[in-house]
Design a protein around this motif. Structure first.
Motif, short mmCIF file in Angstrom:
data_model
loop_
_atom_site.label_atom_id
_atom_site.label_comp_id
_atom_site.label_asym_id
_atom_site.label_seq_id
_atom_site.Cartn_x
_atom_site.Cartn_y
_atom_site.Cartn_z
N THR A 48 0.83 -1.21 0.00
CA THR A 48 0.00 0.00 0.00
C THR A 48 0.86 1.25 0.00
N THR A 49 1.87 1.29 0.87
CA THR A 49 2.75 2.46 0.92
C THR A 49 3.48 2.62 -0.40
N TYR A 50 3.94 1.51 -0.98
CA TYR A 50 4.63 1.58 -2.27
C TYR A 50 3.73 2.22 -3.33
N LYS A 51 2.48 1.79 -3.40
CA LYS A 51 1.56 2.34 -4.41
C LYS A 51 1.35 3.84 -4.21
N ILE A 52 1.22 4.25 -2.95
CA ILE A 52 1.06 5.68 -2.64
C ILE A 52 2.32 6.44 -3.08
N PHE A 53 3.49 5.92 -2.70
CA PHE A 53 4.76 6.57 -3.07
C PHE A 53 4.94 6.60 -4.58
N ALA A 54 4.69 5.48 -5.25
CA ALA A 54 4.91 5.38 -6.70
C ALA A 54 3.99 6.33 -7.47
N ASN A 55 2.86 6.67 -6.88
CA ASN A 55 1.93 7.62 -7.50
C ASN A 55 2.40 9.06 -7.37
N TYR A 56 3.20 9.34 -6.35
CA TYR A 56 3.59 10.71 -6.05
C TYR A 56 5.06 11.02 -6.33
N TRP A 57 5.95 10.24 -5.75
CA TRP A 57 7.36 10.64 -5.72
C TRP A 57 8.09 10.68 -7.05
N PRO A 58 7.82 9.83 -8.02
CA PRO A 58 8.58 9.95 -9.28
C PRO A 58 8.45 11.33 -9.94
N GLN A 59 7.35 12.02 -9.71
CA GLN A 59 7.15 13.35 -10.29
C GLN A 59 7.58 14.48 -9.34
N HIS A 60 8.07 14.14 -8.15
CA HIS A 60 8.44 15.16 -7.17
C HIS A 60 9.87 14.94 -6.65
N GLU A 61 10.73 14.55 -7.56
CA GLU A 61 12.11 14.25 -7.20
C GLU A 61 12.83 15.48 -6.60
N ASP A 62 12.37 16.67 -6.94
CA ASP A 62 13.01 17.87 -6.40
C ASP A 62 12.87 17.94 -4.87
N GLU A 63 11.83 17.30 -4.31
CA GLU A 63 11.61 17.28 -2.87
C GLU A 63 12.41 16.18 -2.17
N TRP A 64 12.76 15.13 -2.91
CA TRP A 64 13.49 13.98 -2.34
C TRP A 64 14.43 13.50 -3.44
N PRO A 65 15.57 14.21 -3.63
CA PRO A 65 16.41 14.03 -4.82
C PRO A 65 16.82 12.60 -5.18
N GLN A 66 17.11 11.75 -4.21
CA GLN A 66 17.59 10.41 -4.58
C GLN A 66 16.47 9.37 -4.69
N ILE A 67 15.21 9.77 -4.52
CA ILE A 67 14.10 8.80 -4.43
C ILE A 67 14.01 7.88 -5.65
N ASN A 68 14.26 8.38 -6.83
CA ASN A 68 14.14 7.52 -8.01
C ASN A 68 15.36 6.64 -8.22
N LYS A 69 16.48 7.02 -7.63
CA LYS A 69 17.73 6.27 -7.84
C LYS A 69 17.91 5.13 -6.84
N ILE A 70 17.41 5.29 -5.63
CA ILE A 70 17.61 4.25 -4.61
C ILE A 70 16.75 3.03 -4.92
N THR A 71 17.14 1.91 -4.35
CA THR A 71 16.36 0.69 -4.53
C THR A 71 15.16 0.72 -3.59
N LYS A 72 14.01 0.37 -4.15
CA LYS A 72 12.79 0.27 -3.37
C LYS A 72 12.42 -1.21 -3.31
N TYR A 73 12.61 -1.84 -2.15
CA TYR A 73 12.20 -3.23 -1.95
C TYR A 73 10.75 -3.20 -1.49
N VAL A 74 9.89 -3.95 -2.16
CA VAL A 74 8.47 -3.93 -1.87
C VAL A 74 8.01 -5.33 -1.49
#
Length: 183
Positions: A48-74
């Motif tokens: 559930t958290t992954y789906k929420i994050f995946a909906n928001y964070w890829p388009q808001h990388e300026d707020e969390w710069p490394q979010i798209n580069k780090i590994t997300k284990y789900v």
């Protein structure tokens, strides 16, 4: 801990207070979150958290710069064919896979939200640190951090702060077994 960020984030089991943490976020809490989101780590998330994050964070990388580069284990049986870069889905042998991850030489793992996953981590002694934010509000029903209990374990306070709006930020590291005594 359920649905802190938005009214439609997680209304499961009739939860109606989504977005409850919003009134408590200010410049102080922004700085706390920026510090937490910096550094070298990967994420470990429930479905559930992954789906929420995946909906928001890829388009808001300026707020969390490394979010798209780090590994997300789900850890999820429902997340299939994720499109968010650097996502690894763990579907089977979850506890064994999590223990392998913990023993690996990779970066630390941060868990955000993920109430059901956290219960699994507690049951199998896979929690080394807590970065707790205790808000001055009670919500009645909803998902709870310690909802299913935990194994007995001692922790040491490593940092604490109180925001101007009354949020207690407390970080704890594992400190071995529970010690007992008498008065």
């Amino acid at each position: 801990m359920q649905a802190p960020g938005g009214s439609k984030e997680d209304a499961s089991e009739g939860f109606k207070y989504g977005g409850w943490s919003f009134p408590y976020f200010d410049e102080f809490m922004g700085k706390v979150m920026v510090k937490q989101m910096k550094g070298k780590y990967d994420l470990l998330l429930g479905g559930t958290t992954y789906k929420i994050f995946a909906n928001y964070w890829p388009q808001h990388e300026d707020e969390w710069p490394q979010i798209n580069k780090i590994t997300k284990y789900v850890v999820s049986k429902t997340v299939k064919n994720p499109t968010w870069e650097n996502t690894v889905v763990i579907k089977e042998n979850v506890v064994d896979e999590l223990k392998k991850l913990k023993r690996s030489k990779g970066p630390d793992l941060q868990v955000h939200g993920s109430g059901n996953l956290i219960q699994t981590l507690f049951k199998h002694d896979l929690v080394d640190e807590f970065w707790l934010k205790i808000f001055p509000v009670t919500l009645g029903k909803g998902k709870r951090l310690f909802g299913e209990g935990t194994i007995p374990a001692a922790f040491t306070l490593t940092d604490s702060k109180i925001s101007p709006k009354g949020v207690i930020v407390a970080n704890f590291k594992r400190a071995g077994e529970v010690k007992t005594g008498s008065f």
